[in-house]
Structures are given as C-alpha cells and as structure tokens.
Design a protein around this motif. Structure first.
Motif, mmCIF file in Angstrom:
data_model
loop_
_atom_site.group_PDB
_atom_site.id
_atom_site.type_symbol
_atom_site.label_atom_id
_atom_site.label_comp_id
_atom_site.label_asym_id
_atom_site.label_seq_id
_atom_site.Cartn_x
_atom_site.Cartn_y
_atom_site.Cartn_z
ATOM 1 N N HIS A 31 0.819 -1.214 0.000
ATOM 2 C CA HIS A 31 0.000 0.000 0.000
ATOM 3 C C HIS A 31 0.852 1.263 0.000
ATOM 4 O O HIS A 31 0.401 2.326 -0.443
ATOM 5 N N ALA A 32 2.095 1.159 0.517
ATOM 6 C CA ALA A 32 2.967 2.345 0.588
ATOM 7 C C ALA A 32 3.367 2.839 -0.792
ATOM 8 O O ALA A 32 3.769 3.997 -0.952
ATOM 9 N N VAL A 33 3.261 1.958 -1.800
ATOM 10 C CA VAL A 33 3.578 2.347 -3.184
ATOM 11 C C VAL A 33 2.336 2.192 -4.056
ATOM 12 O O VAL A 33 2.435 1.955 -5.263
ATOM 13 N N ASN A 34 1.168 2.296 -3.422
ATOM 14 C CA ASN A 34 -0.118 2.263 -4.135
ATOM 15 C C ASN A 34 -0.302 0.990 -4.951
ATOM 16 O O ASN A 34 -0.941 1.006 -6.003
ATOM 17 N N HIS A 35 0.290 -0.109 -4.466
ATOM 18 C CA HIS A 35 0.184 -1.410 -5.126
ATOM 19 C C HIS A 35 0.665 -1.361 -6.581
ATOM 20 O O HIS A 35 0.192 -2.112 -7.425
ATOM 21 N N THR A 36 1.611 -0.459 -6.856
ATOM 22 C CA THR A 36 2.178 -0.329 -8.201
ATOM 23 C C THR A 36 3.064 -1.536 -8.515
ATOM 24 O O THR A 36 3.759 -2.058 -7.644
ATOM 25 N N PHE A 37 3.046 -1.945 -9.784
ATOM 26 C CA PHE A 37 3.885 -3.071 -10.205
ATOM 27 C C PHE A 37 5.338 -2.602 -10.284
ATOM 28 O O PHE A 37 5.675 -1.698 -11.035
ATOM 29 N N ILE A 38 6.213 -3.220 -9.482
ATOM 30 C CA ILE A 38 7.635 -2.859 -9.424
ATOM 31 C C ILE A 38 8.424 -3.801 -10.320
ATOM 32 O O ILE A 38 8.159 -5.011 -10.366
ATOM 33 N N LYS A 39 9.408 -3.258 -11.028
ATOM 34 C CA LYS A 39 10.221 -4.065 -11.938
ATOM 35 C C LYS A 39 10.877 -5.210 -11.173
ATOM 36 O O LYS A 39 11.410 -5.016 -10.093
ATOM 37 N N LYS A 40 10.859 -6.398 -11.771
ATOM 38 C CA LYS A 40 11.391 -7.560 -11.069
ATOM 39 C C LYS A 40 12.900 -7.706 -11.241
ATOM 40 O O LYS A 40 13.557 -8.338 -10.420
ATOM 41 N N ASP A 41 13.495 -7.117 -12.311
ATOM 42 C CA ASP A 41 14.928 -7.324 -12.528
ATOM 43 C C ASP A 41 15.780 -6.305 -11.782
ATOM 44 O O ASP A 41 16.760 -6.656 -11.148
ATOM 45 N N PHE A 42 15.433 -5.025 -11.818
ATOM 46 C CA PHE A 42 16.199 -4.035 -11.036
ATOM 47 C C PHE A 42 15.243 -3.022 -10.413
ATOM 48 O O PHE A 42 15.482 -1.825 -10.426
ATOM 49 N N GLY A 43 14.171 -3.546 -9.811
ATOM 50 C CA GLY A 43 13.155 -2.659 -9.268
ATOM 51 C C GLY A 43 13.511 -2.016 -7.948
ATOM 52 O O GLY A 43 12.945 -0.991 -7.588
ATOM 53 N N ILE A 44 14.443 -2.618 -7.194
ATOM 54 C CA ILE A 44 14.837 -2.053 -5.899
ATOM 55 C C ILE A 44 16.292 -1.617 -5.959
ATOM 56 O O ILE A 44 17.175 -2.419 -6.259
ATOM 57 N N CYS A 45 16.541 -0.343 -5.693
ATOM 58 C CA CYS A 45 17.903 0.194 -5.642
ATOM 59 C C CYS A 45 18.122 0.781 -4.246
ATOM 60 O O CYS A 45 17.368 1.670 -3.824
ATOM 61 N N ALA A 46 19.123 0.278 -3.532
ATOM 62 C CA ALA A 46 19.400 0.753 -2.173
ATOM 63 C C ALA A 46 20.661 1.599 -2.155
ATOM 64 O O ALA A 46 21.611 1.355 -2.909
ATOM 65 N N GLY A 47 20.675 2.583 -1.280
ATOM 66 C CA GLY A 47 21.781 3.516 -1.192
ATOM 67 C C GLY A 47 23.043 2.887 -0.624
ATOM 68 O O GLY A 47 23.010 1.808 -0.024
#
Length: 791
Positions: A127-143
């Motif tokens: 819900h924090a991202v409005n249930h948006t579809f996030i890319k599965k290959d490089f969808g999360i980038c951490a600092g």
C-alpha cells in the motif's frame, strides 16, 4: 560448450545492498551438451564429517530465536530480497507475478514486504507504493553504506507512458514518495557514494539523466550515451555516439567524454572506442585506431589526461582480452590463446603504471561460456586462486600467495587419503565454471574480517571431478585445508568468522537441518530449523559478515498445490552470548606456513590479532581486524620477470624471449627512460635491501622506425607501444562489492531479465586496497560491454 544455469540467482550490488532473486521453476534441470574431457583420477572424499546435534538447552534457545515466514503467490512468480543500509536490520522482499497474457501488464502484479528485525518478521507494505507493479529485474535500488535511501522503479509500458515512475524513501522503506519521471530508466539507478542527493541513470531514450535532489527533479546532461562510470569526486566518464546510431558501438565509433562538474562542462578524451572501464585508478579504453584494423587497449592513470598503449603480446582476431582484477598497484589481464575454440589463455600482470605486462600464468581456463575461476582471496593479502586447463584436458587448481609472482597446486587436505591409484593428489576448487554448470551451488567464500578463512567446494585427485563436490575449509589463507562437509552445501560466514553456517543443497528433496560451527569448520552442530522441510534455494545474511542472523530461503508446495516461498531466520546471538575477551585472541603471523619466506610476502610481514579456533564467544559488530606490519629484506621472490622475459622451466632465472631484442626498439616507452632489465619488483612489494637481481639492460628510447598510429584523441599524449589486438577484445571487469563493482548492460532498451550470478566471494566490506582506491565503490554501467563481443 553450453552450461546449465541454475535457477537460484544472487546479485551483490555496488552499494552495500544485497539482492536475491529466486524463480519458481527451480528443481527441474535439463541436460545440456558439455565439452568432453579426458577421464581423470578423482577420489571420493573419505574424510569423516564431524557433526553432532545441539544440546537440549541449545535447542531451546534456537527454537526461541527461529522465525518462519511464508510468502504465498501464483505459479511463475519471482522472489527477490534486498538489504537496506548497514546494521539497520531492514530487508525488502519483492514478489512479482508475470502474466502469460499478450499484454504483460494485464494480470501482472507485485507485492512488497518489509522486515526491520533482520528477517524475523515481514509485513506487506504494498500500500505504501499504491500497489504499483515494481520491476522484477532491477526494481529495488538501495543507497550505499549505512544510507537508508531506497528507490523503487515501477514497471510501466513505454508506449502509453511518456515517462516512468519511481518511489523514493529516506527512512529505509518506512515511507515512500512517488516521482513522475520525464524518461524511462533502462537500468538500475546509480548513487553517488559521497553526495547522497546525487543520482544518475541511462534512460531508454539513450539520455544520461542526473538528479541532484534525490530524484525530485531530473535533467538530461547528454544524449546518445552507451555506458558510464563514476570516477573520483564528481568526475564521470561516459561513452556516447554523436549520431546516436544503434550499431555504432559495434563499429568502434563511440567517443569517450569526461565531466568533472556533474555535467556542466565536458571534455572528449578518446575517440573510436568500443568500450571502457575504470578500476583501481586506471582508465582503460578499447580503441579502433583505424577502420579494419585490430583494436588496441589504451590506459590512463590520470583520469584521461594522458593515454598509453598497454604493452602486451600480440593477439589474433579469434582472441580476446579480459581484465580480471586490479588496484592502483597492479592489473591482472587474461590474454586468450589462438583458435576459435580456445578455452584457455595466459594471465599477465602489469607494472604500477598499467603499461608493461609480464607473463604470470599459462593455460588459464577461460571457457566459451565466458566464465573464469579467477578468485581474489580477500581474507589474506596477495592470495589468488584459479584453474588451468592441462594439455590432456584435465582441469586443476593453482594458487598464488604473492600476487601472481608464482603459482603452485593446492595441497592435499590433511584429513583425506587419496588412495594408491592416484600418483598426484591435490585439492581442486570448484569455481565459477562448476557453479555455472550446476555442479556446485556456491563459489568460494571469503571475507576481509575473517582473516585467513576460505570455505569452498572442491574435489581431490589429479584434477577436478565432475561428481558432486564436498566442502573444504582453509584457516590460513589457502596453505592448508581440511575436508569439512560431505556433499554440496550453501554456506555463509557470520560474526567475522567466529561462526560458520551451512545447509545441504539438494535438487530432489527438501531440507530441514542447518549446520553451524564455532571452530572454523573443524566440527559442526546440527539443528532442525523447521518442522515442515522445504527445497532450499540459498542463504542470505547482512553484508559484511558481522551479523549473527542468517535467513534460509526456499520453496514449499502448499496444501492446495500452490507455490509458497519460505524464509526462516535464525538469530544465533542468543546462543553465543559471551563477548570475546583478550584471552580469546592470539597473535597470528600470516603466510608463516611458507618456510622459505617465514611470513615475508610482497616485502613485509603481517601479524594479526585473531580469534582462537577453540574460543566459543562472540566477536560482535564492533570487531575490527587488528594487524602490525614489518618490512623484510628483498629476496628473489619479490621480483617477477620483466616484459619479454619468462621463467625458465628448470630454474628461477628470467630468460629473454626468442626474437625479443629485434622487436625492442619499437616497443619502448618514449615518455621516460625505462630500461627492461629482465626483472622487476612486484608492484606493491615493500621489501628493503637484500637481494638485487642481475640486470640485462635493454634501453628503451626513441626509435626511428616507430610507425604512427591514431591517437585516442587529438591533444592526448600517446606512448608508442605497438600491440596487435584481435577483433574480439574483451574487457570483463570483475564486480567486487563496495571496492570495485561493474555491472554490464547492453544497449537494448527493451526490458530483459538480468542474469545474476551467485558470487558470494565478492561479499565484503572493504575490498582490496580501499585506502588507495577511495572511489572504487562506485557503480559502473558498461552498456556497450566487450562481454557482448566475445560471445
């Protein structure tokens, strides 16, 4: 030759985040054709695995501190895990379900989960991202580092959306802000390691996009960009096509530019390049000097102000070059042997300028699948191991303790008897080739905080065996080994080496037991971590090997035959409650096993304060490796053969290559008075006095018969070092987490899955020579990678 890629994939990003990606169809492996090799004597390991169950008290403690989470989903979904920050305990898990419909976005969805206690409990935060579809290959980038920055990249159809959408967080995923982009990212977003507000990425439009306020606003700083890499400070290197043509990178028509002020001004520093890379302070370019001619490699040690040609042996059009590893002192380069079906070559090492190269190892294995077993043992200075291909087809392992000066076979493990029929019995390590083929679930693992410790799969005999490997451990950096676990395992180093954990790797049956050792693998205790066994996909722990928490991930069919991913996190901190005291540590002289050097390697001794093997206590998160250094007098071992010379087979003398003198006048460095003497001190060697090698001086000066070549760019200083390089020149930059991290991307902007490698060896905090390479922990994106050119 085709190898089967295992379904388990693990990406170690360049910013102290960890991403595990699992795919649903894990346990069905098709047979593939492999190159036939001569049968060799391989010994079935006959050591006795030392293991025992935990005591009732220990079992109770572990039961209280074991946490299981199930992630339900539909058939075909992927499951990825990313660590956020250092010591935060925050893990983000992304599960994505890809629809089989013609329209990918109809029926596809993703779920985002968050844990803030090292994986003990997960909560759905979609819900924090409005249930948006996030890319599965490089969808999360951490600092990077201990940053709590996170960026999620949404998956949107480019045909219906002029720009993409990202979600940014500065509190490790507690809250997210949505940002509409004027472009679609074609790759992971790259963080500046010093300026937390500075972000960079290439878009599907070929533009290089920059944000200086952590993604709120973006500006295109250049068009037609194919690849980029961070340099020191605010320096940025990137290649681009002036005409922005799709096939320009295959024709050597790219230009290399540099900006030192984040895109306000630019300087073109090279032209006619195919690819480039930055490692250890050296900037490499693969250059086409004129149309139809072979490529050459230029190197710069001053961020592109001046370029010199690398002085290496010639290579035909069927050969390629691969940059294996490097720091500010020395570079390792593989030069392929002639022949279209060649699976081996020669490793050369450079001088401290990256210009002159000497032969280090012949018949180095580098197969058609473009996998090299070259491994930097980060737990001990100067140690590398790799595999060589013998003339009779056998593959054997060799190790160097002095940074490539000499390579020798590994010793037979102390607790293994090789039998009567084996004339030569050594340990052989299963590296990237065996992992890629599915024979070994993990490559060797080591960490700078666990001094001298190596854990790896291997086999004993006169060569590598194609049968299932066993697990071996070395506590002294590779001098001596013991057989420790029977059969293939997933394994991890915790508490800076004070705790090892492992689970058996089986494709045909579920697992419910974890093994752990507090004595560097000498003996293991077993614990049943679940009452419902599942198929193990791997282990995950926080980067840096300082944590006491381990997560076991896998897959379990649910009662209604629906897939369910499972994460079981075990906290060993409550089991090892005693903090280590002074009496638990000892002074340990590194490399002391070598009687000839008595601890002197690369010109000095190092004495470490390390945990005693039998001490059962906790190093803790604040543990820091302590060491003392003392210079040594120079010996023959501190020198390697200079360019044009090689070690004679029956002696340690450096002998001049046949015909080298005739070629010398046009193989000289015009910019200085370098003299090829037959010997040169190994770069980074700190020995003082002692041995002085005999000099056979060959003067390098100006030469009247030196032919002109196209310079990288008008105005740069060229050194006339003639080298014929093949059409297939490959610079394969080894990804080293934090220290050196290079991610290859091709200029194909349609979204494709990234093939992540399970490369746990590269998980370490400091990396090689971090003090001298302050900018090596930047992410680099080589979209026109020469990796494409050697397939």
């Amino acid at each position: 030759m085709i190898w089967r890629v295992t379904a388990l994939t693990l990406l170690y990003s360049a910013v102290l985040s960890e991403a595990l990606t699992f795919y649903r169809p894990l346990f069905h492996q098709q047979s593939r054709n492999t190159r036939r090799r001569r049968d060799s004597w391989a010994v079935t390991s006959n050591f006795v695995e030392c293991k025992s169950p935990v005591s009732p008290k220990e079992h109770k403690v572990l039961d209280t501190n074991t946490y299981e989470t199930g992630f339900h989903g539909d058939d075909g979904f992927t499951f990825s895990l990313t660590w956020v920050g250092d010591g935060t305990g925050v893990i983000l898990v992304l599960s994505t379900v890809s629809s089989s419909l013609e329209s990918f976005y109809e029926g596809s969805y993703s779920r985002l989960y968050r844990s803030e206690d090292y994986g003990k409990a997960f909560h759905d935060i979609s819900h924090a991202v409005n249930h948006t579809f996030i890319k599965k290959d490089f969808g999360i980038c951490a600092g990077p580092g201990n940053s709590q920055q996170v960026i999620l990249i949404a998956e949107l159809p480019t045909t219906h959306n002029p720009g993409g959408v990202i979600f940014t967080s500065v509190d490790a995923g507690v809250t997210f802000k949505s940002v509409q982009l004027p472009f679609h990212p074609a790759q992971p977003i790259s963080f500046h390691d010093k300026n937390k507000e500075c972000l960079l990425v290439i878009g599907t439009d070929g533009g290089l996009w920059l944000s200086q306020d952590f993604g709120k606003k973006w500006s295109k700083i250049h068009d037609g960009v194919y690849s980029f890499t961070w340099g020191p400070g605010n320096t940025l290197f990137f290649s681009y096509s002036p005409k922005n043509t799709v096939d320009a990178d295959k024709q050597g028509k790219l230009l290399l530019r540099r900006t030192q002020d984040l895109g306000r001004t630019f300087t073109t520093i090279s032209q006619n390049i195919f690819t480039f890379g930055y490692i250890g302070g050296f900037l490499f370019t693969s250059v086409l000097e004129k149309q139809g001619s072979p490529r050459v490699i230029y190197v710069s040690s001053d961020q592109g102000e001046n370029f010199n040609k690398a002085l290496l042996p010639t290579a035909t059009s069927e050969q390629f070059y691969s940059l294996l590893d490097g720091d500010e002192d020395m570079i390792f380069i593989h030069v392929d042997s002639p022949g279209e079906n060649s699976h081996f070559g020669t490793i050369y090492t450079s001088d401290d300028r990256g210009i002159l190269y000497s032969k280090s190892l012949e018949r180095h294995l580098f197969g058609m699948e473009r996998k090299s077993d070259f491994t930097n043992v980060t737990s001990l200075r100067g140690v590398y191991l790799t595999n060589v291909l013998k003339k009779d087809g056998r593959i054997t392992t060799v190790i160097t303790f002095n940074k490539g000066g000499e390579w020798i076979p590994l010793r037979k493990p102390q607790n293994v008897d090789c039998g009567r029929n084996v004339k030569k019995c050594n340990l052989h390590i299963h590296g990237e080739h065996c992992h890629y083929s599915g024979i070994s679930p993990m490559v060797p693992l080591t960490d700078p905080s666990a001094v001298g410790l190596i854990i790896a799969h291997g086999s004993v005999g006169d060569s590598i065996s194609a049968s299932k490997p066993d697990v071996y451990v070395s506590s002294d950096g590779g001098y001596n080994w013991i057989g420790t676990l029977r059969g293939p395992h997933f394994y991890s180093i915790l508490d800076s080496g004070g705790l090892l954990v492992a689970v058996e790797a089986h494709k045909d049956r579920p697992v419910h037991v974890i093994k752990f050792s507090t004595d560097e693998g000498q003996c293991w205790k077993t614990y049943n971590f679940t009452t419902h066994p599942f198929f193990i996909a791997g282990l995950a722990s926080e980067p840096g090997s300082k944590t006491m928490n381990i997560s076991v991930f896998g897959y379990r069919p649910d009662d209604d035959d629906q897939p369910m991913w499972v994460a079981v996190t075990i906290d060993f901190e409550k089991l090892l409650t005693r903090e280590c005291g002074d009496e638990d540590y000892m002074e340990w002289l590194a490399h002391s096993d070598s009687s000839e050097t008595a601890g002197c390697v690369l010109g000095y001794k190092e004495t470490f304060r390390r945990l005693k093997m039998m001490s059962v206590c906790r190093n803790g998160r604040d543990y820091v490796v302590s060491k003392q250094q003392m210079p040594c007098p120079c010996t023959r071992e501190d020198y390697m053969c200079d360019y044009g010379y090689y070690h004679h087979e029956n002696s340690s003398e450096c002998v001049l290559q046949e015909g080298f003198i005739d070629k010398t006048p046009k193989n000289c460095v015009e910019s200085d008075k370098h003299q090829i003497t037959g010997y040169r001190k190994i770069p980074s060697d700190k020995c003082e006095g002692g041995f002085s090698p005999p000099h056979q001086k060959i003067h390098c000066g100006n030469s009247s018969n030196t032919s002109n070549s196209t310079q990288p760019y008008e105005g740069t200083k060229e050194v006339w070092l003639q080298i014929v390089m093949g059409v297939s020149v490959g610079i394969v930059l080894l990804a080293i987490v934090v220290a050196v991290a290079v991610t290859a991307h091709r200029r194909k902007y349609s979204q494709r899955s990234t093939a992540y490698r399970f490369s746990a060896l590269q998980l370490h905090e400091d990396g090689p020579n971090m003090e001298s390479a302050p900018n090596s922990n930047r992410a680099s994106y080589q979209e026109g990678s020469d990796d494409d050119l050697i397939e």
